[in-house]
Design a protein around this motif. Structure first.
Motif, PDB file in Angstrom:
ATOM      1  N   PRO A 181      33.567  31.493 -56.983  1.00 55.39           N
ATOM      2  CA  PRO A 181      32.131  31.782 -56.878  1.00 55.39           C
ATOM      3  C   PRO A 181      31.700  31.955 -55.427  1.00 55.39           C
ATOM      4  CG  PRO A 181      32.551  29.885 -58.299  1.00 55.39           C
ATOM      5  CD  PRO A 181      33.836  30.177 -57.609  1.00 55.39           C
ATOM      6  N   TRP A 182      30.768  32.857 -55.210  1.00 62.53           N
ATOM      7  CA  TRP A 182      30.233  33.078 -53.866  1.00 62.53           C
ATOM      8  C   TRP A 182      29.073  32.108 -53.622  1.00 62.53           C
ATOM      9  CZ3 TRP A 182      31.555  35.443 -49.527  1.00 62.53           C
ATOM     10  CH2 TRP A 182      30.582  35.614 -48.536  1.00 62.53           C
ATOM     11  N   PRO A 183      29.048  31.392 -52.488  1.00 64.47           N
ATOM     12  CA  PRO A 183      27.936  30.484 -52.177  1.00 64.47           C
ATOM     13  C   PRO A 183      26.722  31.277 -51.678  1.00 64.47           C
ATOM     14  CG  PRO A 183      29.539  30.454 -50.393  1.00 64.47           C
ATOM     15  CD  PRO A 183      30.118  31.353 -51.458  1.00 64.47           C
ATOM     16  N   ASN A 184      25.775  31.514 -52.529  1.00 65.96           N
ATOM     17  CA  ASN A 184      24.624  32.337 -52.164  1.00 65.96           C
ATOM     18  C   ASN A 184      23.895  31.778 -50.953  1.00 65.96           C
ATOM     19  OD1 ASN A 184      24.863  34.345 -54.092  1.00 65.96           O
ATOM     20  ND2 ASN A 184      23.690  33.221 -55.621  1.00 65.96           N
ATOM     21  N   GLY A 193      20.848  28.606 -43.844  1.00 70.36           N
ATOM     22  CA  GLY A 193      21.185  29.748 -44.665  1.00 70.36           C
ATOM     23  C   GLY A 193      21.140  29.450 -46.142  1.00 70.36           C
ATOM     24  N   SER A 194      21.246  28.188 -46.512  1.00 75.36           N
ATOM     25  CA  SER A 194      21.236  27.849 -47.925  1.00 75.36           C
ATOM     26  C   SER A 194      20.189  26.807 -48.265  1.00 75.36           C
ATOM     27  CB  SER A 194      22.617  27.313 -48.352  1.00 75.36           C
ATOM     28  OG  SER A 194      22.970  26.182 -47.577  1.00 75.36           O
ATOM     29  N   GLU A 195      19.238  26.572 -47.359  1.00 77.11           N
ATOM     30  CA  GLU A 195      18.204  25.599 -47.614  1.00 77.11           C
ATOM     31  C   GLU A 195      17.319  26.075 -48.755  1.00 77.11           C
ATOM     32  OE1 GLU A 195      14.666  23.259 -45.191  1.00 77.11           O
ATOM     33  OE2 GLU A 195      15.248  25.284 -44.609  1.00 77.11           O
ATOM     34  N   THR A 196      16.937  25.175 -49.610  1.00 79.04           N
ATOM     35  CA  THR A 196      16.074  25.518 -50.736  1.00 79.04           C
ATOM     36  C   THR A 196      14.699  24.924 -50.529  1.00 79.04           C
ATOM     37  OG1 THR A 196      16.594  23.542 -52.023  1.00 79.04           O
ATOM     38  CG2 THR A 196      18.076  25.433 -52.260  1.00 79.04           C
ATOM     39  N   SER A 197      13.743  25.437 -51.309  1.00 77.51           N
ATOM     40  CA  SER A 197      12.401  24.881 -51.245  1.00 77.51           C
ATOM     41  C   SER A 197      12.398  23.441 -51.718  1.00 77.51           C
ATOM     42  CB  SER A 197      11.450  25.711 -52.103  1.00 77.51           C
ATOM     43  OG  SER A 197      11.849  25.674 -53.453  1.00 77.51           O
ATOM     44  N   LEU A 198      13.350  23.090 -52.584  1.00 77.52           N
ATOM     45  CA  LEU A 198      13.444  21.718 -53.053  1.00 77.52           C
ATOM     46  C   LEU A 198      13.744  20.784 -51.896  1.00 77.52           C
ATOM     47  CD1 LEU A 198      13.520  19.666 -55.333  1.00 77.52           C
ATOM     48  CD2 LEU A 198      15.923  20.244 -55.707  1.00 77.52           C
ATOM     49  N   LEU A 239      21.443  23.280 -61.438  1.00 71.55           N
ATOM     50  CA  LEU A 239      21.972  24.317 -60.553  1.00 71.55           C
ATOM     51  C   LEU A 239      23.394  24.032 -60.104  1.00 71.55           C
ATOM     52  CD1 LEU A 239      18.959  25.273 -58.247  1.00 71.55           C
ATOM     53  CD2 LEU A 239      19.593  26.142 -60.494  1.00 71.55           C
ATOM     54  N   GLU A 240      24.049  23.072 -60.734  1.00 72.02           N
ATOM     55  CA  GLU A 240      25.457  22.821 -60.421  1.00 72.02           C
ATOM     56  C   GLU A 240      26.243  24.122 -60.570  1.00 72.02           C
ATOM     57  OE1 GLU A 240      27.044  20.172 -59.339  1.00 72.02           O
ATOM     58  OE2 GLU A 240      25.187  18.998 -59.191  1.00 72.02           O
ATOM     59  N   PRO A 241      27.126  24.433 -59.605  1.00 66.81           N
ATOM     60  CA  PRO A 241      27.849  25.713 -59.635  1.00 66.81           C
ATOM     61  C   PRO A 241      28.551  25.994 -60.959  1.00 66.81           C
ATOM     62  CG  PRO A 241      28.191  24.617 -57.531  1.00 66.81           C
ATOM     63  CD  PRO A 241      27.443  23.650 -58.393  1.00 66.81           C
ATOM     64  N   GLU A 257      18.813  29.038 -54.218  1.00 65.12           N
ATOM     65  CA  GLU A 257      19.500  30.326 -54.235  1.00 65.12           C
ATOM     66  C   GLU A 257      20.680  30.357 -55.206  1.00 65.12           C
ATOM     67  OE1 GLU A 257      18.354  32.855 -52.894  1.00 65.12           O
ATOM     68  OE2 GLU A 257      16.906  32.072 -51.459  1.00 65.12           O
ATOM     69  N   GLN A 258      21.126  29.185 -55.665  1.00 68.28           N
ATOM     70  CA  GLN A 258      22.286  29.160 -56.556  1.00 68.28           C
ATOM     71  C   GLN A 258      21.904  29.450 -58.006  1.00 68.28           C
ATOM     72  OE1 GLN A 258      24.943  29.151 -54.765  1.00 68.28           O
ATOM     73  NE2 GLN A 258      23.660  28.630 -52.991  1.00 68.28           N
ATOM     74  N   GLU A 259      20.620  29.571 -58.296  1.00 70.83           N
ATOM     75  CA  GLU A 259      20.192  29.853 -59.661  1.00 70.83           C
ATOM     76  C   GLU A 259      20.660  31.249 -60.075  1.00 70.83           C
ATOM     77  OE1 GLU A 259      16.182  29.367 -62.370  1.00 70.83           O
ATOM     78  OE2 GLU A 259      15.957  30.111 -60.321  1.00 70.83           O
TER      79      GLU A 259
END
Length: 569
Positions: free
Chosen positions: A83-86, A108-113, A198-200, A464-466
């Protein structure tokens, strides 16, 4: 020269993005789409929102097989196995460094959460002493907006004060910024409870199931246009327009306005299909159909619609990026708007000002009246678009003819409607004004339908992983209606299905719905479907909820002023 067969690591992609590369992952390929930005008929923003992400599902959902086959021309390498880490696209706040030896960027991968959790922690720290004295009676939170109130409940547990108003008083002591973050956090927590993690591994499972479903939809022939269905549509359009002409010639002016409005209402459904290339699947043919209907028959820019609608589909219900929910100061569908958001689509800041503070609390009452005259706003947006730089660069080399064609067709519309019909064919100003209002008010169901499937749904950015499929189902609702009513809704009653498969002709969406329901059962993603009445009620409830949140926000501000705590806020 980069080896097109070399494996490109996520860190290398970060460096390329930091240097201005428009890097997108498609299947096993790493693409640099920078050379396609100005040529993309769907607009550059549709690409920019996919930078750093695996956009395989989005690309396959919105493009024909011929277009997909051409993607290899932009290949710069292959992605690593697995899987690609979005990453968060720069347009959405992603921060990248061009030093290849530096540690990967967390931003680069920070979420609003992540951001909202930090804000909630700040609130806890500031008022921990106050929390210890508040009653454990959590029922006093019932009158507060938001579904969970979990952060406040943590503070309420274990205290002994009998004061039931303490919880409301505590919220009132928050600054407006803190209250906004708290309200946003409640929406995120609700999504976490209702939708898959959202676990990969879980999101990869959903992605795999969606791709199986997509292949099944193709194999079952649901992408093929049913010509007899559109033949029936044309008969209905002709009947409505003929009735309008006959009533106009018989001087039943106001009744003829009704049928003109019904004609506009019905024919725009076909423009919507053509805008998604869902009729012939030939870009030029479908675009001409769409422009003839939207621009010539209805006075609306199809270029404007496609430019905003493509972004809406890709980043549905995101307050900062989806233009379809950016309607301040008239409407706010979530507390995020309390922060004065900058729209990446309009390149404009929607300021939370006094006008919004006054109008939004009454938005559940103004919703239907404004929907009745919403077409006039679309006229303005259409003309602003065709004379904007965004229109001049939209597919500038591949679809250069769209802009001049739109200007000519929209001009023809206003000559025919404004001059020949309203000015020359109607006898006096009273009838002219009444005619214009009536024919446009009969478009209200169309504008209600457009907002119905999204305004009551989630607006949270949970990460972003959704997966593509989960985001579309989380932010979109379908309308349940009998088959014989499908002509009235024009396919917009299947918005969740349409968002998963935007190029499927609307007459096949009911068939695809059966497959999507099965997909939702297998993946545990809730499928939201309500009757037209209940759907309207859900939207009104959301508008009312946000209106109440505004009242609480005002109370927070008043408390700070009264207690002299405005400094630092």
């Amino acid at each position: 020269m980069m080896d097109r067969d070399a494996v490109v690591t996520p860190r290398e992609v970060e460096v390329l993005i930091a240097k201005g590369g428009t890097i997108v992952i498609f299947d096993e390929l790493v693409l640099n789409l920078g050379g396609w930005l100005k040529k993309h008929p769907g607009g550059r923003l549709a690409i920019l929102h996919m930078v750093g992400k695996d956009a395989t599902d989005e690309i396959k959902a919105y493009h024909s097989y011929d277009t997909i086959a051409s993607m290899g021309a932009f290949r710069i390498g292959r992605k690593p196995a697995g899987p690609w880490p979005n990453m968060t696209p720069p347009i959405r706040g992603g921060i990248y460094h061009d030093n290849p030896d530096a540690e990967p960027s967390d931003a680069g991968s920070e979420t609003s959460l992540d951001r909202d959790s930090d804000a909630a922690t700040d609130i806890d720290d500031r008022d921990s002493q106050l929390a210890s004295s508040i009653s454990s009676e959590c029922s006093s939170l019932a009158g507060l907006p938001g579904p969970g109130a979990s952060e406040l409940r943590k503070r309420l547990q274990g205290s002994s004060s009998p004061d039931k108003s303490a919880a409301s008083d505590f919220v009132r002591r928050l600054s407006p910024a803190e209250y906004t973050e708290w309200a946003m956090q409640q929406n995120i927590e609700q999504d976490e409870r209702e939708y898959p993690t959202l676990e990969p591994a879980k999101q990869q499972f959903i992605t795999g199931k969606y791709r199986e479903l997509h292949q099944k939809v193709h194999d079952m022939g649901y992408y093929k246009c049913p010509p007899t269905a559109y033949a029936k549509e044309c008969v209905r359009y002709a009947a409505l327009f003929t009735t309008f002409i006959l009533l106009l010639r018989s001087e039943y002016y106001l009744l003829s306005a009704v049928f003109l409005g019904l004609f506009w209402h019905q024919i725009m459904f076909t423009a919507h299909d053509a805008g998604h290339c869902a009729i012939t699947h030939i870009y030029t043919v479908d675009t001409l159909i769409a422009i003839f209907i939207a621009d010539f028959c209805c006075g609306l820019s199809m270029g404007w619609w496609k430019s905003s609608h493509n972004v809406h589909h890709l980043i549905t219900n995101h307050p900062e990026h989806d233009p379809d929910i950016q309607n301040l100061p008239l409407f706010a569908t979530c507390p995020s708007f309390f922060k004065s958001l900058r729209s990446t689509y309009y390149d404009f800041t929607f300021v939370w000002d006094k006008a919004a503070e006054i109008l939004v609390p009454y938005q559940k009452y103004t919703y239907y009246p404004i929907m009745g005259i919403a077409r006039f706003n679309l006229y303005m947006l259409s003309w602003l678009h065709v004379f904007s730089s965004k229109s001049s660069t939209l597919g500038s080399t591949t679809a250069w003819w769209i802009r001049p064609t739109e200007i000519v067709f929209m001009t023809c519309y206003w000559i025919l409607f404004g001059y020949c019909l309203v000015w020359r064919s109607l006898p006096n100003w009273t009838i002219r004004v009444a005619f214009t209002l009536i024919c446009h008010m009969f478009l209200m169901p169309l504008h209600v339908q457009i907002t119905l499937s999204h305004w009551g749904m989630s607006t949270s950015d949970i990460g972003e992983q959704e997966s593509f499929a989960q985001r579309q189902l989380r932010t979109t609702m379908d309308v349940d209606c009998p088959r014989w009513m499908d002509f009235f809704h024009g396919g917009l009653q299947f918005q969740a299905i349409h968002h998963l498969f935007p190029r499927v002709p609307r007459h096949n969406l009911r068939k695809v719905q059966v497959l999507v329901k099965q997909f939702c059962e297998e993946t545990a993603i809730p499928y939201s479907i309500l009757t037209f009445y209940d759907g309207n009620q859900k939207v009104l409830n959301r508008l009312d909820e946000v209106g109440q949140q505004v009242s609480m926000l005002v109370n927070c501000q008043k408390y700070l002023v009264e207690t002299g705590q405005t400094e630092g806020h």
